[in-house]
Design a protein around this motif. Structure first.
Motif, PDB file in Angstrom:
ATOM      1  N   PHE A   1       3.214  -4.078   3.093  1.00  0.00           N
ATOM      2  CA  PHE A   1       3.139  -3.133   4.258  1.00  0.00           C
ATOM      3  C   PHE A   1       2.080  -1.897   4.237  1.00  0.00           C
ATOM      4  CE2 PHE A   1       5.563  -6.191   6.969  1.00  0.00           C
ATOM      5  CZ  PHE A   1       4.893  -7.355   6.679  1.00  0.00           C
ATOM      6  N   ALA A   2       3.030  -1.399   3.924  1.00  0.00           N
ATOM      7  CA  ALA A   2       2.533   0.131   3.514  1.00  0.00           C
ATOM      8  C   ALA A   2       1.439   0.275   2.798  1.00  0.00           C
ATOM      9  CB  ALA A   2       3.654   0.744   2.781  1.00  0.00           C
ATOM     10  N   SER A   3       1.070  -0.711   1.322  1.00  0.00           N
ATOM     11  CA  SER A   3      -0.117  -0.682   0.126  1.00  0.00           C
ATOM     12  C   SER A   3      -1.314  -0.699   0.947  1.00  0.00           C
ATOM     13  CB  SER A   3       0.757  -1.261  -0.718  1.00  0.00           C
ATOM     14  OG  SER A   3      -0.174  -2.660  -0.301  1.00  0.00           O
ATOM     15  N   LEU A   4      -1.286  -1.808   2.466  1.00  0.00           N
ATOM     16  CA  LEU A   4      -2.074  -2.374   3.294  1.00  0.00           C
ATOM     17  C   LEU A   4      -2.985  -1.152   4.079  1.00  0.00           C
ATOM     18  CD1 LEU A   4      -0.962  -5.859   4.436  1.00  0.00           C
ATOM     19  CD2 LEU A   4      -2.508  -5.505   2.459  1.00  0.00           C
ATOM     20  N   PHE A   5      -1.870  -0.548   4.437  1.00  0.00           N
ATOM     21  CA  PHE A   5      -2.885   0.187   5.386  1.00  0.00           C
ATOM     22  C   PHE A   5      -2.014   2.120   5.565  1.00  0.00           C
ATOM     23  CE2 PHE A   5      -0.796  -3.033   7.965  1.00  0.00           C
ATOM     24  CZ  PHE A   5      -2.342  -4.114   8.149  1.00  0.00           C
ATOM     25  N   GLY A   6      -1.724   2.658   4.188  1.00  0.00           N
ATOM     26  CA  GLY A   6      -1.532   3.510   4.145  1.00  0.00           C
ATOM     27  C   GLY A   6      -1.515   4.105   2.640  1.00  0.00           C
TER      28      GLY A   6
ATOM     29  N   GLY B   1       8.991  -4.140  -8.099  1.00  0.00           N
ATOM     30  CA  GLY B   1       6.670  -4.930  -8.611  1.00  0.00           C
ATOM     31  C   GLY B   1       6.520  -4.581  -7.919  1.00  0.00           C
ATOM     32  N   VAL B   2       6.999  -4.975  -6.615  1.00  0.00           N
ATOM     33  CA  VAL B   2       5.926  -4.618  -5.138  1.00  0.00           C
ATOM     34  C   VAL B   2       5.625  -3.725  -4.686  1.00  0.00           C
ATOM     35  CG1 VAL B   2       6.051  -4.988  -2.092  1.00  0.00           C
ATOM     36  CG2 VAL B   2       6.715  -6.807  -4.021  1.00  0.00           C
ATOM     37  N   THR B   3       6.399  -2.099  -5.041  1.00  0.00           N
ATOM     38  CA  THR B   3       5.944  -1.134  -4.566  1.00  0.00           C
ATOM     39  C   THR B   3       4.562  -0.601  -5.940  1.00  0.00           C
ATOM     40  OG1 THR B   3       8.119  -0.314  -3.528  1.00  0.00           O
ATOM     41  CG2 THR B   3       6.838   1.329  -4.147  1.00  0.00           C
ATOM     42  N   ALA B   4       4.665  -1.123  -7.157  1.00  0.00           N
ATOM     43  CA  ALA B   4       3.785  -0.796  -8.022  1.00  0.00           C
ATOM     44  C   ALA B   4       2.757  -1.365  -7.766  1.00  0.00           C
ATOM     45  CB  ALA B   4       4.442  -1.315  -9.310  1.00  0.00           C
ATOM     46  N   ALA B   5       2.584  -2.939  -7.317  1.00  0.00           N
ATOM     47  CA  ALA B   5       1.640  -3.391  -7.219  1.00  0.00           C
ATOM     48  C   ALA B   5       1.219  -2.935  -5.998  1.00  0.00           C
ATOM     49  CB  ALA B   5       1.564  -4.796  -7.252  1.00  0.00           C
ATOM     50  N   GLY B   6       1.789  -2.703  -4.601  1.00  0.00           N
ATOM     51  CA  GLY B   6       1.205  -1.715  -3.930  1.00  0.00           C
ATOM     52  C   GLY B   6       0.652  -0.598  -4.239  1.00  0.00           C
ATOM     53  N   MET B   7       1.216   0.232  -4.965  1.00  0.00           N
ATOM     54  CA  MET B   7       0.657   2.034  -5.150  1.00  0.00           C
ATOM     55  C   MET B   7      -0.887   1.477  -5.814  1.00  0.00           C
ATOM     56  SD  MET B   7       3.637   3.507  -6.450  1.00  0.00           S
ATOM     57  CE  MET B   7       2.812   4.554  -8.118  1.00  0.00           C
ATOM     58  N   ILE B   8      -1.453   0.046  -6.657  1.00  0.00           N
ATOM     59  CA  ILE B   8      -2.248   0.580  -7.693  1.00  0.00           C
ATOM     60  C   ILE B   8      -3.566  -0.593  -6.720  1.00  0.00           C
ATOM     61  CG2 ILE B   8      -3.408  -1.172  -9.399  1.00  0.00           C
ATOM     62  CD1 ILE B   8      -0.929  -1.773 -11.238  1.00  0.00           C
ATOM     63  N   ALA B   9      -2.843  -0.876  -5.464  1.00  0.00           N
ATOM     64  CA  ALA B   9      -4.239  -1.271  -4.309  1.00  0.00           C
ATOM     65  C   ALA B   9      -4.403  -0.328  -4.102  1.00  0.00           C
ATOM     66  CB  ALA B   9      -3.286  -2.417  -3.743  1.00  0.00           C
ATOM     67  N   ALA B  10      -3.646   0.461  -3.451  1.00  0.00           N
ATOM     68  CA  ALA B  10      -3.934   2.079  -2.316  1.00  0.00           C
ATOM     69  C   ALA B  10      -4.801   2.571  -2.626  1.00  0.00           C
ATOM     70  CB  ALA B  10      -1.990   1.665  -1.865  1.00  0.00           C
TER      71      ALA B  10
ATOM     72  N   VAL C   1       7.753   4.432   1.027  1.00  0.00           N
ATOM     73  CA  VAL C   1       8.349   3.249   1.750  1.00  0.00           C
ATOM     74  C   VAL C   1       9.445   2.197   1.032  1.00  0.00           C
ATOM     75  CG1 VAL C   1       7.758   0.905   2.791  1.00  0.00           C
ATOM     76  CG2 VAL C   1       6.375   3.703   3.992  1.00  0.00           C
ATOM     77  N   GLY C   2       8.956   2.546  -0.477  1.00  0.00           N
ATOM     78  CA  GLY C   2       9.493   1.909  -1.125  1.00  0.00           C
ATOM     79  C   GLY C   2      10.869   2.086  -2.147  1.00  0.00           C
ATOM     80  N   VAL C   3      10.903   3.878  -2.123  1.00  0.00           N
ATOM     81  CA  VAL C   3      11.867   4.609  -2.266  1.00  0.00           C
ATOM     82  C   VAL C   3      12.938   4.293  -0.829  1.00  0.00           C
ATOM     83  CG1 VAL C   3      12.961   6.882  -2.652  1.00  0.00           C
ATOM     84  CG2 VAL C   3      10.610   6.352  -4.092  1.00  0.00           C
TER      85      VAL C   3
END
Length: 352
Positions: free
Chosen positions: A47-52, A92-101, A60-62
């Motif tokens: 969720f954080a990667s979608l809006f933040g 993995g989700v955090t890493a993908a979210g970082m790239i997406a963000a 949020v991942g940590v």
């Protein structure tokens, strides 16, 4: 950016990752180790990667990993295969979210830069309007549309020539930088032809020739050209545009429909005869409102179009600036939300 909105989005969206993880933690704590809701903690960084931004996603991942560690230790499942797999999932989700963000923020910055450039170009094109031009007082308002469509091709200009005050109000088909570029072509041709051509059809022909070098066969520009004379009223040439309104001092409103329908600028090849002009009287105290279709196509919450003719009475204010401000306020109040299309309104009032 609207009031109360931060770069990471509105408050509910900023809180969503934490609310989700809090709910999951409470449910997992209550259900015990037999059910195992810990993998759902990966929803937090998702969720954080979608809006933040990048660092919010990392934070949020940590936090999700810390919560997973504490809950796993409490349930005595720390070090088990399922818990280790949960850590890998969250990472993995955090890493993908970082790239997406990162990519999302880059695209947002590029889009913001393009919009800023286009809006700056529009401000240069749409020059400040002189309050008094020849026998009329002129005032204009330009309402930008919602953020997703705020760069449009509405255009206007008023110039004083030896043959009278010449005016154009138009709307380019489409939006974005292409529409702004086309508006620049129209305004450039009008500003030159208005001083050189003996009549409005000549001005329109000059614009047609300029557009022929710019537009594709399916593009066009609707426009109304007007020439305000010292004593003989106003000559109008309508090229597929909504008709101007004549507002008398007694508040009567007369739509100024063209003598015959005519194609928009850029489509003159579709007809053989030139578009006819019409002469309208404009007595002292009379007003003429020229506008783009963003005004009459604005809808309220029930989907009803803005009834411009019925609302034109708000233009009765003594000062034309107050009159056009009143119309703009009435339009925005009627819609109750940002407009879906740009809207330009130009008011001419014959001086008494």
């Amino acid at each position: 950016m609207g009031p109360g909105t931060r770069p990471d989005g509105p408050l509910p969206l900023r809180l969503l990752p934490f609310v989700a993880m809090a709910v999951i933690s409470v449910v997992d704590f209550s259900a015990g180790p037999s059910v195992g809701y810990l993998p759902l903690l990966a929803l937090g960084p998702a969720f954080a990667s979608l809006f933040g931004g990048l660092w919010r996603t990392v934070s949020v991942g940590v936090l999700a990993i810390v919560l997973c560690t504490l809950l796993a230790a409490y349930s005595d499942v720390l070090g088990t295969f399922r818990t280790n797999l949960t850590f890998v999932s969250i990472g993995g989700v955090t890493a993908a979210g970082m790239i997406a963000a990162t990519y999302r923020q880059r695209r947002e910055r590029e889009l913001a830069d393009v919009r800023d450039i286009a809006e700056a170009a529009q401000r240069v094109l749409l020059r400040p309007m002189p309050r008094r031009v020849g026998p009329v007082r002129a005032t204009v308002r330009y309402i930008s549309a919602a953020a997703g469509a705020r760069i449009g091709g509405d255009l206007y200009e008023v110039v004083q020539t030896s043959r009278g005050v010449r005016v154009i109000v138009g709307d380019v088909q489409g939006k974005g930088l292409d529409a702004v570029e086309t508006a620049a072509v129209v305004l450039g041709a009008f500003r030159e032809a208005a001083y050189d051509e003996p009549d409005l059809p000549g001005v329109a022909d000059r614009i047609e020739r300029a557009l022929a070098r710019q537009l594709t066969s399916e593009q066009f520009v609707t426009a109304v050209l007007a020439e305000v004379h010292e004593k003989d009223g106003v000559t109008l040439l309508n090229r597929g545009h909504p008709p101007p309104l004549l507002i008398r001092p007694d508040a009567s409103v007369i739509p100024l429909d063209p003598p015959e329908p005519a194609p928009p600028l850029g489509l003159a090849v579709l007809v053989d005869d030139p578009a006819p002009t019409g002469l309208v009287g404009l007595a002292p105290g009379d007003q003429m409102l020229l506008y783009t279709d963003g005004v009459i196509e604005a809808r309220d919450g029930d989907g009803e179009f803005y009834p411009l003719t019925e609302r034109a009475g708000v233009l009765a204010a003594d000062d034309p600036e107050d009159a056009i401000d009143g119309l703009q306020s009435d339009l925005l109040a009627y819609v109750g939300a940002p407009l879906d299309d740009d809207a330009a309104m130009l008011l001419l009032r014959r001086r008494i």
